[in-house]
Design a protein around this motif. Structure first.
Motif, PDB file in Angstrom:
ATOM      1  N   ALA A  26     -12.780   2.795   1.891  1.00 34.76           N
ATOM      2  CA  ALA A  26     -13.186   3.275   0.532  1.00 34.76           C
ATOM      3  C   ALA A  26     -12.278   4.083  -0.216  1.00 34.76           C
ATOM      4  O   ALA A  26     -12.246   5.382   0.355  1.00 34.76           O
ATOM      5  CB  ALA A  26     -14.724   3.464   0.345  1.00 34.76           C
ATOM      6  N   TYR A  27     -11.416   3.944  -1.275  1.00 35.10           N
ATOM      7  CA  TYR A  27     -10.718   4.691  -1.936  1.00 35.10           C
ATOM      8  C   TYR A  27      -9.556   5.444  -1.077  1.00 35.10           C
ATOM      9  O   TYR A  27      -8.830   6.241  -1.720  1.00 35.10           O
ATOM     10  CB  TYR A  27     -11.398   6.000  -2.358  1.00 35.10           C
ATOM     11  N   GLU A  28      -9.076   4.457  -0.222  1.00 35.96           N
ATOM     12  CA  GLU A  28      -7.978   5.134   0.772  1.00 35.96           C
ATOM     13  C   GLU A  28      -6.821   4.236   0.067  1.00 35.96           C
ATOM     14  O   GLU A  28      -6.672   3.411  -0.514  1.00 35.96           O
ATOM     15  CB  GLU A  28      -8.081   4.469   2.297  1.00 35.96           C
ATOM     16  N   GLU A  29      -5.505   5.349   0.167  1.00 35.16           N
ATOM     17  CA  GLU A  29      -4.395   5.130  -0.571  1.00 35.16           C
ATOM     18  C   GLU A  29      -3.251   4.904   0.396  1.00 35.16           C
ATOM     19  O   GLU A  29      -3.213   5.486   1.574  1.00 35.16           O
ATOM     20  CB  GLU A  29      -3.919   6.039  -1.421  1.00 35.16           C
ATOM     21  N   MET A  30      -2.473   3.891   0.027  1.00 32.97           N
ATOM     22  CA  MET A  30      -1.263   3.500   0.909  1.00 32.97           C
ATOM     23  C   MET A  30      -0.025   3.244   0.353  1.00 32.97           C
ATOM     24  O   MET A  30      -0.171   2.653  -0.706  1.00 32.97           O
ATOM     25  CB  MET A  30      -1.452   2.103   1.792  1.00 32.97           C
ATOM     26  N   LYS A  31       0.889   3.784   0.718  1.00 32.73           N
ATOM     27  CA  LYS A  31       2.044   3.880   0.066  1.00 32.73           C
ATOM     28  C   LYS A  31       3.194   3.400   0.901  1.00 32.73           C
ATOM     29  O   LYS A  31       3.359   3.694   2.083  1.00 32.73           O
ATOM     30  CB  LYS A  31       2.622   5.216  -0.607  1.00 32.73           C
ATOM     31  N   MET A  50       0.356  -1.589  -6.993  1.00 33.20           N
ATOM     32  CA  MET A  50       1.393  -1.289  -7.925  1.00 33.20           C
ATOM     33  C   MET A  50       2.678  -1.871  -6.962  1.00 33.20           C
ATOM     34  O   MET A  50       2.909  -1.185  -5.857  1.00 33.20           O
ATOM     35  CB  MET A  50       1.784  -0.101  -8.284  1.00 33.20           C
ATOM     36  N   ILE A  51       3.534  -2.839  -7.379  1.00 36.32           N
ATOM     37  CA  ILE A  51       4.766  -3.011  -6.833  1.00 36.32           C
ATOM     38  C   ILE A  51       5.874  -2.749  -7.894  1.00 36.32           C
ATOM     39  O   ILE A  51       5.929  -3.371  -9.051  1.00 36.32           O
ATOM     40  CB  ILE A  51       4.923  -4.383  -6.445  1.00 36.32           C
ATOM     41  N   ASP A  52       6.820  -1.676  -7.304  1.00 33.62           N
ATOM     42  CA  ASP A  52       7.456  -0.905  -8.412  1.00 33.62           C
ATOM     43  C   ASP A  52       6.793  -0.571  -9.566  1.00 33.62           C
ATOM     44  O   ASP A  52       5.972  -0.004  -9.712  1.00 33.62           O
ATOM     45  CB  ASP A  52       8.740  -2.058  -8.728  1.00 33.62           C
ATOM     46  N   ASN A  53       7.210  -1.202 -10.808  1.00 34.77           N
ATOM     47  CA  ASN A  53       6.489  -0.979 -12.104  1.00 34.77           C
ATOM     48  C   ASN A  53       5.561  -1.700 -12.377  1.00 34.77           C
ATOM     49  O   ASN A  53       4.863  -1.627 -13.406  1.00 34.77           O
ATOM     50  CB  ASN A  53       7.464  -0.672 -13.202  1.00 34.77           C
ATOM     51  N   ALA A  54       5.124  -2.859 -11.759  1.00 40.39           N
ATOM     52  CA  ALA A  54       4.008  -3.709 -11.856  1.00 40.39           C
ATOM     53  C   ALA A  54       2.983  -3.434 -11.306  1.00 40.39           C
ATOM     54  O   ALA A  54       2.735  -3.241 -10.219  1.00 40.39           O
ATOM     55  CB  ALA A  54       4.554  -4.967 -11.682  1.00 40.39           C
ATOM     56  N   THR A  55       1.906  -3.610 -12.035  1.00 39.44           N
ATOM     57  CA  THR A  55       0.515  -3.256 -11.810  1.00 39.44           C
ATOM     58  C   THR A  55      -0.422  -4.325 -11.708  1.00 39.44           C
ATOM     59  O   THR A  55      -0.307  -5.525 -12.612  1.00 39.44           O
ATOM     60  CB  THR A  55      -0.223  -2.135 -12.452  1.00 39.44           C
ATOM     61  N   TYR A  56      -1.382  -4.662 -10.679  1.00 41.09           N
ATOM     62  CA  TYR A  56      -2.193  -5.656 -10.498  1.00 41.09           C
ATOM     63  C   TYR A  56      -3.432  -5.146  -9.932  1.00 41.09           C
ATOM     64  O   TYR A  56      -3.722  -4.398  -9.234  1.00 41.09           O
ATOM     65  CB  TYR A  56      -1.637  -6.804  -9.262  1.00 41.09           C
ATOM     66  N   GLU A  57      -4.453  -5.906 -10.645  1.00 44.07           N
ATOM     67  CA  GLU A  57      -5.958  -5.554 -10.227  1.00 44.07           C
ATOM     68  C   GLU A  57      -6.363  -6.670  -9.362  1.00 44.07           C
ATOM     69  O   GLU A  57      -6.471  -8.057  -9.521  1.00 44.07           O
ATOM     70  CB  GLU A  57      -6.707  -5.642 -11.488  1.00 44.07           C
ATOM     71  N   VAL A  73       2.288   0.449  -3.774  1.00 43.26           N
ATOM     72  CA  VAL A  73       1.198   1.461  -3.629  1.00 43.26           C
ATOM     73  C   VAL A  73      -0.033   0.686  -3.863  1.00 43.26           C
ATOM     74  O   VAL A  73      -0.380  -0.071  -4.910  1.00 43.26           O
ATOM     75  CB  VAL A  73       1.353   2.414  -4.943  1.00 43.26           C
ATOM     76  N   ILE A  74      -1.096   1.096  -2.921  1.00 51.39           N
ATOM     77  CA  ILE A  74      -2.396   0.442  -2.749  1.00 51.39           C
ATOM     78  C   ILE A  74      -3.448   1.676  -2.940  1.00 51.39           C
ATOM     79  O   ILE A  74      -3.449   2.354  -2.182  1.00 51.39           O
ATOM     80  CB  ILE A  74      -2.913  -0.574  -1.679  1.00 51.39           C
ATOM     81  N   GLN A  75      -4.296   1.483  -3.900  1.00 49.99           N
ATOM     82  CA  GLN A  75      -5.220   2.340  -4.196  1.00 49.99           C
ATOM     83  C   GLN A  75      -6.649   1.345  -3.822  1.00 49.99           C
ATOM     84  O   GLN A  75      -7.119   0.794  -4.901  1.00 49.99           O
ATOM     85  CB  GLN A  75      -5.321   3.103  -5.337  1.00 49.99           C
ATOM     86  N   ALA A  76      -7.225   1.695  -2.629  1.00 45.28           N
ATOM     87  CA  ALA A  76      -8.334   0.655  -2.235  1.00 45.28           C
ATOM     88  C   ALA A  76      -9.753   1.142  -3.267  1.00 45.28           C
ATOM     89  O   ALA A  76      -9.731   2.300  -3.488  1.00 45.28           O
ATOM     90  CB  ALA A  76      -8.793   0.523  -0.956  1.00 45.28           C
ATOM     91  N   GLY A  77     -10.457   0.073  -3.666  1.00 52.10           N
ATOM     92  CA  GLY A  77     -11.763   0.401  -4.324  1.00 52.10           C
ATOM     93  C   GLY A  77     -12.946   0.827  -3.384  1.00 52.10           C
ATOM     94  O   GLY A  77     -12.540   1.107  -2.206  1.00 52.10           O
TER      95      GLY A  77
END
Length: 653
Positions: A26-31, A50-57, A73-77
């Motif tokens: 939960a809430y862990e970030e990965m780059k 986020m992949i480069d400048n594009a964001t996805y939910e 960049v992944i920000q887990a919920g």
């Protein structure tokens, strides 16, 4: 754009760099910076990506793709995130293809960044999960298999990219997707529930929409497509029925033969012999309902030509061209026989023969039942589906293909029978000296002729013409005799064994009544009992007239099938069951046909191990060589065997 996309994938030399599975808390970030082109498939949880400048939910199933060098960049919920990622390298020919270079300048599919929710997530998930499993084996063979699956994975993803902005596909889109799944995955165990899940709708909605658009149901479409593929293989190869069945997703050649006959009206052998025109499969994606693939209607099962009662073809090959060669040889042999017979007619010239071929001095007046009124020592006339047939009153040399069990019960040993009958464990000791006349689909007519029978008994009307050239032939199609009593009584009357038939049936009734009484005392009268066959691709469930213990369980012992499935089981007799539907067909007790499988091993199988019957040891497992047969003798022995088992498992431990 999309033409360029597919052209470049077609010419690219692709290799997999790595396949991994990851979990974020939960809430862990990965780059991460992609070292190669990469697919990411999320399967559970939610995240901001986020992949480069594009964001996805991202939530649940989501496909992402990034080119080499792209930054992820992944920000887990709060629920964390589970996902796979697959890295690959794609290279185009370096010389002589400047046109490909120009295409790459316009559209580089390997560097595209995108993300979308797939329309068929389960199909894509299963493919990637299997590739990951193979990749983890770290073996060149498994890596090669993973690479071969990669192209199918890319195809499934690519087909959906042009539609990724359309979140709510039209009815025709959904129908087209189902057709794509069926025609690409027809060898897999597909059910209505599986198909509905793959496209994100309900089974009821899918069935309604599909029938509205095509005129048929998804499962009927699957059946027809499988049979179309079987027809292609029949006409274009020398594959056996077992090989064809394995190639289209059916458990074996016997099941294929029955499905083929049910839906086409012909056996596979008849189809191969009668068809010369090229086959055509209609394109149902044009939006027009095409009922022509069901021309002639479905109809009820026709139990003829190989759809034999208790016989079952297991392994071995079926020579599809044999009947033609046999027919030529038979004609030659018959000609020689007639020539020799002509040389000796003078000695018998004082005999008077009627139009049916019987001696007129011994012919009898027929009763309304079709049997002769006086049972002389010479001949009797029997009414059959092929007309009146004159047979010896006391036949001595009988060839039988279907009703061997009834003849053995009456104390009659034939001179010839198909090979599978000779392996029947319930009366194998009674068959010493009986000759093998071949397999059911390819009975050797020359062998039958060689045995010089004075009577042939068959359940196959299509063999009447050939058989009747050799000897008087009684045809009793399967299903005409409804039960053990009718079958034994019929042959007792026809073969002058009425006293033997009465005695055998009296013993049968007494033993069945005793077995039924013991079972009634051992288990709850309302208990449901399933008759099934284990199969890795998906089990089979049976009714009361297809062997595997069905006759013994439902007819002799009078036990109850699963209430919700009774209608389909007794109508279709054999039903393919998907893995997820196993609990629906599983009763309080299960009679299970399986090869080399123990109850302890069954408990370790997914789904099976969760069943109450399995957990509580209420499963009777027997081998196919005992469960396939259901002639009167086999049914009696199976009933007593099952009664002993029911009694034993109900005893206090």
């Amino acid at each position: 754009m999309w033409n360029d996309y597919y052209i470049l994938w077609n010419y690219a030399a692709v290799s997999i760099a790595d396949i991994r599975y990851m979990e974020l808390e939960a809430y862990e970030e990965m780059k991460y910076k992609f070292p190669a082109s990469t697919f990411v498939l999320t399967i559970q949880g939610e995240a901001g990506v986020m992949i480069d400048n594009a964001t996805y939910e991202v939530s649940r199933f989501y496909i992402l793709h990034g080119g080499k060098g792209s930054k992820l960049v992944i920000q887990a919920g709060k629920a964390g995130l589970r996902f796979y990622y697959l890295m690959y390298k794609a290279n185009l020919p370096s010389r002589g293809r400047t046109d490909l270079g120009r295409l790459m300048e316009r559209t580089n599919p390997f560097q595209m960044n995108y993300g979308f929710t797939p329309d068929m997530p389960i199909l894509i998930y299963e493919q990637l999960k299997q590739m990951h499993f193979l990749w983890e084996q770290k073996n060149p063979i498994q890596h090669f298999q993973a690479k071969s699956m990669f192209y199918t994975f890319v195809e499934q993803v690519s087909l959906q990219i042009p539609r990724m902005c359309n979140r709510y596909p039209s009815i025709m889109d959904q129908v087209s997707k189902v057709i794509e799944i069926v025609e690409s995955s027809y060898t897999q165990p597909l059910t209505l529930h599986t198909l509905a899940e793959m496209i994100g709708t309900s089974p009821r909605s899918l069935s309604r929409k599909f029938k509205q658009s095509t005129g048929t149901s998804p499962i009927d479409y699957l059946i027809q497509f499988r049979l179309f593929k079987a027809k292609e293989m029949l006409l274009q190869t020398d594959a056996t029925l077992d090989e064809i069945a394995a190639g289209i997703g059916y458990p074996d050649g016997y099941y294929l033969g029955r499905m083929f006959k049910k839906h086409t009206g012909l056996s596979p052998l008849q189809f191969k012999e009668k068809t010369s025109a090229p086959l055509y499969w209609p394109d149902l994606t044009s939006g027009m309902a095409r009922n022509d693939i069901f021309r002639g209607g479905r109809g009820r099962y026709v139990y003829t030509d190989g759809d034999n009662h208790y016989q079952y073809k297991h392994g071995g090959s079926i020579n599809m061209n044999r009947q033609t060669r046999t027919g030529m040889l038979l004609s030659i042999l018959l000609s020689l026989t007639l020539l020799l017979s002509a040389c000796s007619t003078g000695a018998a010239s004082n005999s008077n023969v009627d139009a049916s071929g019987s001696n007129s001095a011994s012919s009898s007046t027929k009763t309304a039942t079709g049997e002769s009124e006086s049972k002389t020592s010479e001949t009797r006339t029997i009414s059959t589906v092929k007309g009146n047939v004159t047979i010896p009153a006391e036949p001595k040399r009988i060839v039988v293909d279907l009703y061997l069990g009834s003849l053995i019960a009456l104390g009659i040993k034939p001179v010839g029978t198909p090979e599978l009958n000779l392996k029947n464990p319930y009366f194998i000791k009674s068959l010493e000296g009986v000759e093998n006349i071949g397999e059911y689909e390819t009975i050797s007519l020359e062998k039958v002729l060689e045995l010089e029978p004075d009577l042939i008994v068959t359940g196959n009307p299509d063999l009447f013409v050939s058989f009747s050239k050799i000897a008087p032939t009684l045809v009793i199609p399967f299903g005409e005799l409804k039960n053990t009593h009718e079958e034994i009584a019929y042959f007792g009357k026809v073969l002058n064994k009425e006293k033997e038939a009465e005695a055998w049936l009296a013993d049968y009734d007494a033993r069945i009544a005793d077995a039924k009484k013991r079972v009634g005392e051992a288990i709850d009268p309302a208990a449901e009992v399933s008759v099934m066959q284990f199969n890795d691709k998906g089990p089979l469930a049976f009714g009361d007239n297809f062997g595997r213990g069905g006759q013994a369980v439902y007819s002799a012992l009078g036990l109850n099938p699963p209430a919700d499935k009774k209608e389909i089981l007794m109508e279709d007799q054999l039903v393919e069951v998907s893995s997820e539907a196993i609990p629906e067909f599983a009763g309080d007790y299960i009679i299970l046909t399986a090869d080399n499988l123990t109850l302890e091993e069954l408990k370790l199988k997914p789904v099976w191990g969760s069943l109450d019957a399995v957990k509580n040891d209420r499963v009777f497992i027997w081998s196919p060589d005992r469960s396939w047969y259901f002639d009167p003798i086999a049914t009696l022995d199976q009933t007593e065997e099952l009664a002993a088992w029911f009694t034993k498992i109900s005893e206090p431990k």
